[in-house]
Enzyme design. Sequence first.
Site, short mmCIF file in Angstrom:
data_model
loop_
_atom_site.label_atom_id
_atom_site.label_comp_id
_atom_site.label_asym_id
_atom_site.label_seq_id
_atom_site.Cartn_x
_atom_site.Cartn_y
_atom_site.Cartn_z
N HIS A 118 -11.48 37.29 33.24
CA HIS A 118 -11.01 38.67 33.28
C HIS A 118 -9.59 38.72 33.80
O HIS A 118 -9.18 37.93 34.63
CB HIS A 118 -11.93 39.56 34.13
CG HIS A 118 -12.18 39.08 35.52
ND1 HIS A 118 -12.97 37.99 35.82
CD2 HIS A 118 -11.75 39.57 36.71
CE1 HIS A 118 -13.02 37.82 37.14
NE2 HIS A 118 -12.27 38.77 37.70
N HIS A 120 -6.84 41.04 35.71
CA HIS A 120 -6.60 42.20 36.56
C HIS A 120 -5.23 42.75 36.15
O HIS A 120 -4.25 41.99 36.11
CB HIS A 120 -6.52 41.81 38.04
CG HIS A 120 -7.82 41.40 38.63
ND1 HIS A 120 -8.61 42.27 39.33
CD2 HIS A 120 -8.45 40.21 38.65
CE1 HIS A 120 -9.68 41.64 39.76
NE2 HIS A 120 -9.61 40.38 39.35
#
Length: 132
Positions: A118, A120
């Site tokens: 992922h 950010h």
Amino acid sequence: MASEEAAAKANAHMAETDAPTIFDKIISKEIKANIIYEDDEALAFRDISPQAPVHFLVIPKNRSGLTRLSKATEAHKPLLGHLMWVAQHVAMKENLGDGFRVTVNDGPNGSQSVYHLHLHVMGGRQMGWPPG
């Protein structure tokens, strides 16, 4: 400190499993999230513990073995590029034209807490340097 190290090792062990992550459950809509972008390959949603006025995550909808950035292969290049495109696309929609930061935490020493790749994306204020 010892309990933090134990937690990091436990999380790292989870990285090697195919067990569904919290992000898999967000993708399948088992867990609610504030989704701000979705296409066939990626999902972007607001972080539940924001570290900046704007803080969202961009994830692949199919992990394809991408539990960590360091697990990426040449076959992942199109998906990785798409995730970066989604990050900037959503950042522009979130009025972050003056700048934003994209961060990928990798592994226990990189403070990765969910072993599903992922990004950010943070902005809306001046980011400090160094970050860690």
